[in-house]
Design a protein around this motif. Structure first.
Motif, PDB file in Angstrom:
ATOM      1  N   CYS A  70       0.855  -1.190   0.000  1.00  0.00           N
ATOM      2  CA  CYS A  70       0.000   0.000   0.000  1.00  0.00           C
ATOM      3  C   CYS A  70       0.887   1.234   0.000  1.00  0.00           C
ATOM      4  O   CYS A  70       1.638   1.469   0.944  1.00  0.00           O
ATOM      5  CB  CYS A  70      -0.884   0.038   1.240  1.00  0.00           C
ATOM      6  N   PHE A  71       0.791   2.010  -1.071  1.00  0.00           N
ATOM      7  CA  PHE A  71       1.500   3.277  -1.172  1.00  0.00           C
ATOM      8  C   PHE A  71       0.551   4.377  -0.730  1.00  0.00           C
ATOM      9  O   PHE A  71      -0.613   4.403  -1.134  1.00  0.00           O
ATOM     10  CB  PHE A  71       1.958   3.535  -2.609  1.00  0.00           C
ATOM     11  N   THR A  72       1.047   5.290   0.098  1.00  0.00           N
ATOM     12  CA  THR A  72       0.251   6.420   0.572  1.00  0.00           C
ATOM     13  C   THR A  72       0.893   7.708   0.114  1.00  0.00           C
ATOM     14  O   THR A  72       2.081   7.943   0.364  1.00  0.00           O
ATOM     15  CB  THR A  72       0.141   6.408   2.110  1.00  0.00           C
ATOM     16  N   LEU A  73       0.106   8.517  -0.585  1.00  0.00           N
ATOM     17  CA  LEU A  73       0.535   9.837  -1.018  1.00  0.00           C
ATOM     18  C   LEU A  73      -0.179  10.860  -0.128  1.00  0.00           C
ATOM     19  O   LEU A  73      -1.404  10.837  -0.029  1.00  0.00           O
ATOM     20  CB  LEU A  73       0.152  10.091  -2.473  1.00  0.00           C
ATOM     21  N   THR A  74       0.595  11.708   0.511  1.00  0.00           N
ATOM     22  CA  THR A  74       0.043  12.735   1.388  1.00  0.00           C
ATOM     23  C   THR A  74       0.462  14.083   0.838  1.00  0.00           C
ATOM     24  O   THR A  74       1.650  14.329   0.626  1.00  0.00           O
ATOM     25  CB  THR A  74       0.591  12.569   2.824  1.00  0.00           C
ATOM     26  N   ILE A  75      -0.516  14.963   0.562  1.00  0.00           N
ATOM     27  CA  ILE A  75      -0.257  16.285   0.024  1.00  0.00           C
ATOM     28  C   ILE A  75      -0.918  17.319   0.907  1.00  0.00           C
ATOM     29  O   ILE A  75      -2.098  17.217   1.225  1.00  0.00           O
ATOM     30  CB  ILE A  75      -0.797  16.416  -1.416  1.00  0.00           C
ATOM     31  N   ALA A  76      -0.149  18.335   1.286  1.00  0.00           N
ATOM     32  CA  ALA A  76      -0.677  19.399   2.126  1.00  0.00           C
ATOM     33  C   ALA A  76      -1.789  20.153   1.406  1.00  0.00           C
ATOM     34  O   ALA A  76      -1.705  20.382   0.202  1.00  0.00           O
ATOM     35  CB  ALA A  76       0.421  20.356   2.535  1.00  0.00           C
ATOM     36  N   ILE A  77      -2.811  20.526   2.154  1.00  0.00           N
ATOM     37  CA  ILE A  77      -3.931  21.291   1.582  1.00  0.00           C
ATOM     38  C   ILE A  77      -3.491  22.716   1.342  1.00  0.00           C
ATOM     39  O   ILE A  77      -2.816  23.310   2.119  1.00  0.00           O
ATOM     40  CB  ILE A  77      -5.153  21.247   2.511  1.00  0.00           C
TER      41      ILE A  77
END
Length: 77
Positions: A70-77
């Motif tokens: 499972c790859f998780t991409l987290t991008i700041a709002i």
């Protein structure tokens, strides 16, 4: 796709059995490849993580879950 107070979070998972525990910590290193016989450069995940960190104020990570990676991409709002 989800979000919290600070980030958009997208998970992409597969059912391919996961990434071997002996190499999972290395997959984002430059020039790391498991495709030596197929001329893999080992730059794809490294460049992806670099773009996420330096240009999108985010992160890219991976963990093994029950059936696969499972790859998780987290991008700041």
């Amino acid at each position: 796709i989800d979000k919290d107070e600070r980030n958009y979070i997208m998970k992409i998972c597969d059912n391919g059995g996961g990434i071997d525990d002996s190499i999972i910590s290395k997959v984002f290193e430059p020039y790391f490849t498991t495709k030596k016989n197929f001329n893999g450069t080992g730059l794809g995940l490294y460049i992806s993580k670099t773009i996420m960190n330096k240009h999108l104020n985010g992160d890219l990570s991976v963990v093994n879950e029950k059936n696969g990676a499972c790859f998780t991409l987290t991008i700041a709002i």
